[in-house]
Design a protein around this motif. Structure first.
Motif, PDB file in Angstrom:
ATOM      1  N   VAL A  58       0.863  -1.173   0.000  1.00  0.00           N
ATOM      2  CA  VAL A  58       0.000   0.000   0.000  1.00  0.00           C
ATOM      3  C   VAL A  58       0.897   1.220   0.000  1.00  0.00           C
ATOM      4  CG1 VAL A  58      -1.755   1.264   1.276  1.00  0.00           C
ATOM      5  CG2 VAL A  58      -1.788  -1.231   1.245  1.00  0.00           C
ATOM      6  N   GLU A  59       0.788   2.004  -1.045  1.00  0.00           N
ATOM      7  CA  GLU A  59       1.543   3.241  -1.094  1.00  0.00           C
ATOM      8  C   GLU A  59       0.811   4.274  -0.256  1.00  0.00           C
ATOM      9  OE1 GLU A  59       2.407   4.577  -4.994  1.00  0.00           O
ATOM     10  OE2 GLU A  59       2.771   2.544  -5.714  1.00  0.00           O
ATOM     11  N   ARG A  60       1.540   4.898   0.651  1.00  0.00           N
ATOM     12  CA  ARG A  60       0.918   5.880   1.522  1.00  0.00           C
ATOM     13  C   ARG A  60       1.797   7.117   1.589  1.00  0.00           C
ATOM     14  NH1 ARG A  60      -1.962   4.882   7.148  1.00  0.00           N
ATOM     15  NH2 ARG A  60      -2.530   7.027   7.510  1.00  0.00           N
ATOM     16  N   ALA A  61       1.299   8.172   1.008  1.00  0.00           N
ATOM     17  CA  ALA A  61       2.007   9.443   1.096  1.00  0.00           C
ATOM     18  C   ALA A  61       1.784  10.003   2.495  1.00  0.00           C
ATOM     19  CB  ALA A  61       1.460  10.403   0.051  1.00  0.00           C
ATOM     20  N   PHE A  62       2.618  10.928   2.891  1.00  0.00           N
ATOM     21  CA  PHE A  62       2.446  11.497   4.226  1.00  0.00           C
ATOM     22  C   PHE A  62       1.138  12.247   4.326  1.00  0.00           C
ATOM     23  CE2 PHE A  62       4.042  15.169   2.093  1.00  0.00           C
ATOM     24  CZ  PHE A  62       3.652  16.259   2.828  1.00  0.00           C
ATOM     25  N   ALA A  63       0.641  12.801   3.254  1.00  0.00           N
ATOM     26  CA  ALA A  63      -0.679  13.432   3.220  1.00  0.00           C
ATOM     27  C   ALA A  63      -1.025  13.714   1.764  1.00  0.00           C
ATOM     28  CB  ALA A  63      -0.687  14.721   4.019  1.00  0.00           C
ATOM     29  N   GLY A  64      -2.309  13.521   1.426  1.00  0.00           N
ATOM     30  CA  GLY A  64      -2.761  13.777   0.063  1.00  0.00           C
ATOM     31  C   GLY A  64      -3.037  15.255  -0.149  1.00  0.00           C
ATOM     32  N   GLY A  65      -3.509  15.591  -1.345  1.00  0.00           N
ATOM     33  CA  GLY A  65      -3.741  16.980  -1.717  1.00  0.00           C
ATOM     34  C   GLY A  65      -4.723  17.723  -0.838  1.00  0.00           C
ATOM     35  N   TRP A  66      -5.928  17.175  -0.676  1.00  0.00           N
ATOM     36  CA  TRP A  66      -6.933  17.857   0.138  1.00  0.00           C
ATOM     37  C   TRP A  66      -6.552  17.843   1.607  1.00  0.00           C
ATOM     38  CZ3 TRP A  66      -9.398  21.239  -2.223  1.00  0.00           C
ATOM     39  CH2 TRP A  66      -9.931  21.040  -3.474  1.00  0.00           C
ATOM     40  N   THR A  67      -5.895  16.781   2.052  1.00  0.00           N
ATOM     41  CA  THR A  67      -5.465  16.718   3.448  1.00  0.00           C
ATOM     42  C   THR A  67      -4.401  17.776   3.720  1.00  0.00           C
ATOM     43  OG1 THR A  67      -5.938  14.352   3.473  1.00  0.00           O
ATOM     44  CG2 THR A  67      -4.574  15.202   5.240  1.00  0.00           C
ATOM     45  N   THR A  68      -3.492  17.952   2.785  1.00  0.00           N
ATOM     46  CA  THR A  68      -2.466  18.985   2.943  1.00  0.00           C
ATOM     47  C   THR A  68      -3.107  20.372   2.955  1.00  0.00           C
ATOM     48  OG1 THR A  68      -0.844  17.587   1.844  1.00  0.00           O
ATOM     49  CG2 THR A  68      -0.341  19.932   1.965  1.00  0.00           C
ATOM     50  N   PHE A  69      -4.077  20.586   2.061  1.00  0.00           N
ATOM     51  CA  PHE A  69      -4.803  21.857   2.046  1.00  0.00           C
ATOM     52  C   PHE A  69      -5.478  22.100   3.396  1.00  0.00           C
ATOM     53  CE2 PHE A  69      -8.957  23.916   1.481  1.00  0.00           C
ATOM     54  CZ  PHE A  69      -8.559  25.157   1.011  1.00  0.00           C
ATOM     55  N   ALA A  70      -6.163  21.084   3.918  1.00  0.00           N
ATOM     56  CA  ALA A  70      -6.852  21.225   5.199  1.00  0.00           C
ATOM     57  C   ALA A  70      -5.867  21.483   6.327  1.00  0.00           C
ATOM     58  CB  ALA A  70      -7.673  19.968   5.491  1.00  0.00           C
ATOM     59  N   ALA A 107      -0.894  17.486  13.005  1.00  0.00           N
ATOM     60  CA  ALA A 107      -1.133  16.038  12.971  1.00  0.00           C
ATOM     61  C   ALA A 107      -1.638  15.584  11.609  1.00  0.00           C
ATOM     62  CB  ALA A 107      -2.131  15.643  14.059  1.00  0.00           C
ATOM     63  N   LEU A 108      -2.338  16.454  10.899  1.00  0.00           N
ATOM     64  CA  LEU A 108      -2.866  16.085   9.577  1.00  0.00           C
ATOM     65  C   LEU A 108      -1.773  15.808   8.557  1.00  0.00           C
ATOM     66  CD1 LEU A 108      -5.963  18.362   9.018  1.00  0.00           C
ATOM     67  CD2 LEU A 108      -5.875  15.883   8.962  1.00  0.00           C
ATOM     68  N   PHE A 109      -0.598  16.370   8.744  1.00  0.00           N
ATOM     69  CA  PHE A 109       0.492  16.120   7.800  1.00  0.00           C
ATOM     70  C   PHE A 109       0.925  14.655   7.805  1.00  0.00           C
ATOM     71  CE2 PHE A 109       1.223  20.766   8.066  1.00  0.00           C
ATOM     72  CZ  PHE A 109       1.101  21.040   6.716  1.00  0.00           C
ATOM     73  N   SER A 110       0.576  13.908   8.858  1.00  0.00           N
ATOM     74  CA  SER A 110       0.909  12.480   8.892  1.00  0.00           C
ATOM     75  C   SER A 110      -0.007  11.682   7.975  1.00  0.00           C
ATOM     76  CB  SER A 110       0.798  11.945  10.322  1.00  0.00           C
ATOM     77  OG  SER A 110      -0.562  11.895  10.721  1.00  0.00           O
ATOM     78  N   GLY A 111      -1.171  12.228   7.632  1.00  0.00           N
ATOM     79  CA  GLY A 111      -2.117  11.534   6.761  1.00  0.00           C
ATOM     80  C   GLY A 111      -2.959  10.502   7.491  1.00  0.00           C
ATOM     81  N   ALA A 112      -2.875  10.440   8.812  1.00  0.00           N
ATOM     82  CA  ALA A 112      -3.619   9.449   9.591  1.00  0.00           C
ATOM     83  C   ALA A 112      -5.112   9.768   9.584  1.00  0.00           C
ATOM     84  CB  ALA A 112      -3.108   9.415  11.026  1.00  0.00           C
ATOM     85  N   VAL A 113      -5.920   8.718   9.586  1.00  0.00           N
ATOM     86  CA  VAL A 113      -7.376   8.890   9.578  1.00  0.00           C
ATOM     87  C   VAL A 113      -7.842   9.564  10.864  1.00  0.00           C
ATOM     88  CG1 VAL A 113      -9.581   7.684   9.490  1.00  0.00           C
ATOM     89  CG2 VAL A 113      -7.720   6.951   8.023  1.00  0.00           C
TER      90      VAL A 113
END
Length: 142
Positions: free
Chosen positions: A16-28, A85-91
């Motif tokens: 599973v490829e997991r970026a540290f955070a996706g586009g909308w998550t980074t924006f948020a 914390a959102l930069f980690s991309g965690a749910v």
């Protein structure tokens, strides 16, 4: 075994490829950081200089300006922590971000008569944060 099958019914483990955070998550995350910093500044202004903030008479949610300042200062710090914390991309960070942004919207709605411009800006920022966190693609969530 060029196809990666290791035996009957077995296949190669999927990665599973997991970026540290996706586009909308980074924006948020960035918007939460900006909103949190603005809330901290708003709180400090209300705590240090009561004359800077307009106090409306006969308002339903009439509390002391210093009390409101502490609420915004604490909420701003929590917003900054949630944005970080959102930069980690965690749910879990997405869920916390939605909850904290919702609390920020409520606090700024109640704060409207005291500082309408800042409160409106922060309500809009929090609305964008909630939208961006809820509009994330399933690829971002995996």
């Amino acid at each position: 075994m060029a196809d990666g099958v290791t035996g009957p019914g077995r296949s190669r483990p999927q990665t599973v490829e997991r970026a540290f955070a996706g586009g909308w998550t980074t924006f948020a995350a960035i918007m939460l950081l900006i909103g949190g910093i603005l809330a901290v500044l708003e709180g400090i202004a209300a705590i240090l200089n009561d004359d800077l903030v307009v106090v409306t008479r006969s308002y339903t949610f009439s509390w002391s300006t210093t009390g409101w300042g502490w609420i915004h200062l604490i909420l701003g710090v929590v917003l900054v922590l949630a944005g970080t914390a959102l930069f980690s991309g965690a749910v879990w960070a997405r869920v916390v971000g939605v909850i904290v942004a919702g609390l920020g919207m409520i606090a700024n709605f109640v704060w409207l008569p005291h500082y309408p411009f800042w409160a409106t800006v922060l309500i809009v920022i929090d609305a964008f944060v909630i939208w961006a966190l809820c509009a994330g693609t399933t690829k971002e969530l995996t």
